[in-house]
Structures are given as C-alpha cells and as structure tokens.
Motif scaffolding. Structure first.
Motif, short mmCIF file in Angstrom:
data_model
loop_
_atom_site.label_atom_id
_atom_site.label_comp_id
_atom_site.label_asym_id
_atom_site.label_seq_id
_atom_site.Cartn_x
_atom_site.Cartn_y
_atom_site.Cartn_z
N LYS A 97 5.65 -76.87 -5.17
CA LYS A 97 6.56 -75.95 -4.50
C LYS A 97 6.85 -74.74 -5.39
O LYS A 97 7.02 -73.62 -4.90
CB LYS A 97 7.86 -76.66 -4.13
CG LYS A 97 7.68 -77.73 -3.06
CD LYS A 97 8.98 -78.44 -2.76
CE LYS A 97 8.77 -79.54 -1.71
NZ LYS A 97 10.03 -80.29 -1.45
N LYS A 98 6.91 -74.99 -6.70
CA LYS A 98 7.15 -73.91 -7.66
C LYS A 98 6.41 -74.20 -8.95
O LYS A 98 6.24 -75.37 -9.32
CB LYS A 98 8.65 -73.77 -7.96
CG LYS A 98 9.51 -73.36 -6.78
CD LYS A 98 10.98 -73.30 -7.16
CE LYS A 98 11.83 -72.95 -5.94
NZ LYS A 98 13.29 -72.95 -6.27
N ARG A 121 -0.76 -69.31 -9.81
CA ARG A 121 -1.32 -69.40 -8.45
C ARG A 121 -2.31 -70.55 -8.36
O ARG A 121 -2.28 -71.34 -7.40
CB ARG A 121 -1.99 -68.07 -8.08
CG ARG A 121 -2.49 -68.02 -6.64
CD ARG A 121 -3.20 -66.72 -6.33
NE ARG A 121 -2.28 -65.59 -6.36
CZ ARG A 121 -2.28 -64.62 -7.28
NH1 ARG A 121 -3.15 -64.68 -8.30
NH2 ARG A 121 -1.44 -63.63 -7.22
N GLU A 139 -1.78 -73.89 -5.96
CA GLU A 139 -2.73 -74.17 -4.89
C GLU A 139 -3.45 -75.50 -5.10
O GLU A 139 -3.70 -76.24 -4.15
CB GLU A 139 -3.73 -73.03 -4.79
CG GLU A 139 -3.11 -71.72 -4.29
CD GLU A 139 -4.08 -70.55 -4.33
OE1 GLU A 139 -5.20 -70.73 -4.89
OE2 GLU A 139 -3.72 -69.47 -3.83
N GLN A 161 0.03 -64.95 -13.93
CA GLN A 161 0.22 -65.01 -12.49
C GLN A 161 -0.93 -65.76 -11.84
O GLN A 161 -0.72 -66.59 -10.93
CB GLN A 161 0.34 -63.60 -11.91
CG GLN A 161 1.64 -62.90 -12.28
CD GLN A 161 1.71 -61.49 -11.74
OE1 GLN A 161 0.68 -60.81 -11.60
NE2 GLN A 161 2.91 -61.02 -11.44
N GLU A 208 -0.48 -78.23 -4.79
CA GLU A 208 0.50 -78.01 -3.72
C GLU A 208 1.93 -78.15 -4.25
O GLU A 208 2.81 -78.72 -3.60
CB GLU A 208 0.25 -78.96 -2.53
CG GLU A 208 -1.12 -78.76 -1.90
CD GLU A 208 -1.34 -79.65 -0.68
OE1 GLU A 208 -0.55 -80.59 -0.48
OE2 GLU A 208 -2.30 -79.40 0.06
N TYR A 211 6.81 -68.79 -9.92
CA TYR A 211 6.04 -68.51 -8.71
C TYR A 211 6.38 -69.56 -7.66
O TYR A 211 6.34 -70.76 -7.94
CB TYR A 211 4.54 -68.54 -9.02
CG TYR A 211 3.64 -68.28 -7.84
CD1 TYR A 211 3.81 -67.15 -7.02
CD2 TYR A 211 2.60 -69.16 -7.53
CE1 TYR A 211 2.97 -66.90 -5.96
CE2 TYR A 211 1.74 -68.91 -6.47
CZ TYR A 211 1.93 -67.79 -5.68
OH TYR A 211 1.10 -67.56 -4.61
N ASP A 212 6.74 -69.12 -6.46
CA ASP A 212 7.12 -70.05 -5.41
C ASP A 212 6.12 -70.10 -4.26
O ASP A 212 6.44 -70.63 -3.18
CB ASP A 212 8.52 -69.71 -4.88
CG ASP A 212 8.59 -68.34 -4.22
OD1 ASP A 212 7.54 -67.67 -4.07
OD2 ASP A 212 9.72 -67.92 -3.85
N GLY A 213 4.92 -69.56 -4.49
CA GLY A 213 3.90 -69.56 -3.45
C GLY A 213 3.85 -68.29 -2.65
O GLY A 213 2.86 -68.02 -1.96
N SER A 214 4.90 -67.50 -2.73
CA SER A 214 4.91 -66.22 -2.01
C SER A 214 5.24 -65.04 -2.92
O SER A 214 4.70 -63.95 -2.76
CB SER A 214 5.91 -66.27 -0.85
OG SER A 214 7.22 -66.56 -1.31
N GLU A 215 6.11 -65.27 -3.91
CA GLU A 215 6.51 -64.20 -4.82
C GLU A 215 6.50 -64.66 -6.27
O GLU A 215 6.71 -65.84 -6.56
CB GLU A 215 7.91 -63.68 -4.47
CG GLU A 215 8.00 -62.92 -3.17
CD GLU A 215 9.35 -62.24 -3.00
OE1 GLU A 215 9.77 -61.51 -3.93
OE2 GLU A 215 9.99 -62.46 -1.96
#
Length: 341
Positions: free
Chosen positions: A237-238, A228, A232, A224, A235, A259-263
């Motif tokens: 998207k997934k 992340r 980051e 994870q 940049e 990971y999609d940047g939020s979940e």
C-alpha cells in the motif's frame, strides 16, 4: 486507527566503548539495551501509542534487565517468552570523521535465535491489535524464525491487522540470495514496506540509478523508480525509503521518500551532526507508524517520520527519547537547536 501495535524481534545487550574510543583502547563498556523492533516499540510508547514487544529472553537476571529496559518506557512486555541460555549481544564502536562505525555481533545461539513456534500464540498476542511490525533482521537469525515470522504475518492478515516491515538487510547475518528468497515470501503479507538506500538492491536486486551511497550521492528519481518497482511487485500500500547522504561518520544529509501508488512525497532534508546513528532507521519506522495511525496525509507522514529520525541521531543509545511535540516543533522549522528556557 485504534488498537495496540505489536513488534517482534530480538532485544540485545549493547556494549560500547566510551565516547569515540576504539575497541582495543577500551577497559570498560557502556551497557544498554536495544534492537530494531524494540526501538520502534519505545518510540511509539513515547508518542502515547499502546505498544507491545514480543521476543524471547533467558530467565536469568540479564534477560530481566532487557525486559526492564522496555518496561521503563511503558512498553507492554506481557507476551515475552522465557527460555534459552543467553541474551544476544552486540558491540558498537562509534566512528568519527572518515572512520566508520563498527558493529560486532555475538548473538549466535541466543534465547531468541533458538525460539520455536511453541513460544508464541499469535492469535492471543494479536488480540486487540491493529498493527504488526517486524524487520528483516528477525528472519535473518535463522532457525525457526523465518517460519515463525511467516506464521505471524499470515495470522495478522487473517485478523485484518496492518503489517509493516523494514527490510533492514544485514550482510553479517545472511546472504543476499537467502534474504531475497525469505523476504520475498514474507513481503506478500506486508502492507507498508520501509527500506534504505541499499536494502532494495541487496534483497531484491532493485537498484537506484545515479546513486553511490559510499560517495554520499543520492538521486531522488532513482529512488522513485525503486519505490514504484517495490510497490508493484508486492502490491504494497505504501513504500517509504530513507535517503542518507554520508559526508562522513559524523555528518549526514537525511531525508525520506514516501510512495502510495499514486503520488510521491519527499521530506525536507536535514543536515545532521551525529551523536549516535544506531536506531536511526527504527526511529523513522516508529514515526511512520505513528503518522499512519493518526491519519496524516502523505506529506505530513513523511515529514513526521523524517523529523523523528533526525532527532534520534542526536541521542545516545538505541532508543529515540523524544515526544510528539518535539518532533512537531522540528517539522514546523525550528531547527536552530537554541536552548529552550
């Protein structure tokens, strides 16, 4: 999402001893064709997606055999360039139990490795396309290919086309330092990044803690963090990461993380008895692209991709010869392998 998918890479002649024979034991070899991006194209064609594979092959009969192998499954081959003297080859010795599989490349100076910018008109190739996919293997072949990949990525972004990349680090093709430099530039144009347990570390120095792939130890929280950091930094998207727990050459645990940047979304884990693991990551990529193109939510996307790849491990050769219905059946829990009558 409507439109065709373009994949770009090398298709090779695959020569493999029968069964589990070692190279030194073999008097003959099974001849098939495959390669990372070609494998993705065949997966998508089998799912009913319009897909086009772009490469360069020699004009002689062996080059035509490679083209025919793709055409057989409905892949568009209209933008394959012709030239050069030889088709790339790889030799595969399938491992068993505690003996690992081995790959020997014979692709130096191949038609694709010696390709030039003049072989590919990207604006023409991308006409009507919605997605472009390549892997880290393509720029690793050197020559003009790193800059050709960069030109393709820039053109795709200018035309509003989604770009995906499987990092696919191959230590027999280039160094970690060179991979990091080249892929770092290419990833600036990538929307969706795919990696395995080792790629992020080998290419970008992003290491998963509490993980030792040689011992089959995979810690989800560590990956994870890898996902992340990748998202980051570039940049994306997934970010999708395949998680292979290697018990032996024949038996693996298989799952994936998205990971999609939020979940974060984690697929179910499959305990696989392997028939042929080559193309396993490519089949995951094909499943991921299909799911994204069909607007699946995060959980369904990673489940479809992981199930598609699980099934590929049961199939001889590079190509994943399964249908959407077969993948969905496995997703829904039918993992018994019982005879379908």
């Amino acid at each position: 999402m409507k439109g065709k998918v373009i994949t770009f890479g090398e298709i090779m002649l695959r020569l493999a001893p029968h069964g589990y024979y070692r190279f030194e034991q073999s008097n003959d070899f099974d001849a098939t064709y495959g390669g990372g991006e070609a494998n993705v194209s065949v997966s998508l064609a089998n799912y009913g997606i319009t897909t086009q594979f772009v490469t360069r092959v020699p004009e002689h009969e062996i080059g035509q055999c490679a083209v025919n192998a793709l055409r057989r499954y409905g892949v568009d081959v209209s933008h394959i360039a012709r030239g050069g003297n030889r088709l790339g080859i790889y030799y595969l010795e399938k491992g068993a139990s505690q003996r690992p599989s081995k790959v020997i490349y014979d692709r130096t100076g191949s038609a694709f490795a010696t390709a030039s910018h003049n072989d590919f008109d990207w604006k023409k190739i991308f006409d009507g396309a919605c997605w472009f996919h390549f892997t880290g293997i393509t720029p690793a072949l050197g020559g003009e290919l790193p800059s050709i990949c960069l030109e393709a990525c820039k053109t795709a972004k200018e035309m509003g086309i989604t770009v995906s990349c499987d990092l696919n680090y191959r230590k027999k093709l280039w160094s970690k330092e060179e991979a990091g430099r080249v892929m770092g530039e290419l990833c600036r144009y990538v929307d969706i990044c795919i990696a395995n347990e080792e790629d992020a570390c080998d290419v970008f120095g992003i290491r998963a803690e509490k993980t030792d792939v040689t011992k089959g130890e995979v810690d989800i929280s560590g990956y994870q963090n890898v996902a992340r950091h990748l998202l980051e930094r570039f940049e994306f998207k997934k970010v999708a990461i395949t998680l292979r727990e290697s018990v032996s050459a024949n038996d693996n645990g298989w799952s994936a993380l998205l990971y999609d940047g939020s979940e974060f979304y984690l697929s179910r884990k499959y305990n696989i008895h392997i028939v042929d693991r080559v193309g396993g990551g490519d089949s995951f990529g094909g499943g991921l692209i299909y799911a994204c193109m069909n607007g699946y939510d995060g959980q369904k996307t990673v489940e479809f991709a992981a199930a598609a790849s699980c099934l590929k491990h049961s199939i001889e050769g590079d190509f994943n010869m399964v249908s959407v219905a077969e993948v969905e059946r496995l997703m829904q829990g039918d993992a018994s392998g019982r005879v379908q009558r």
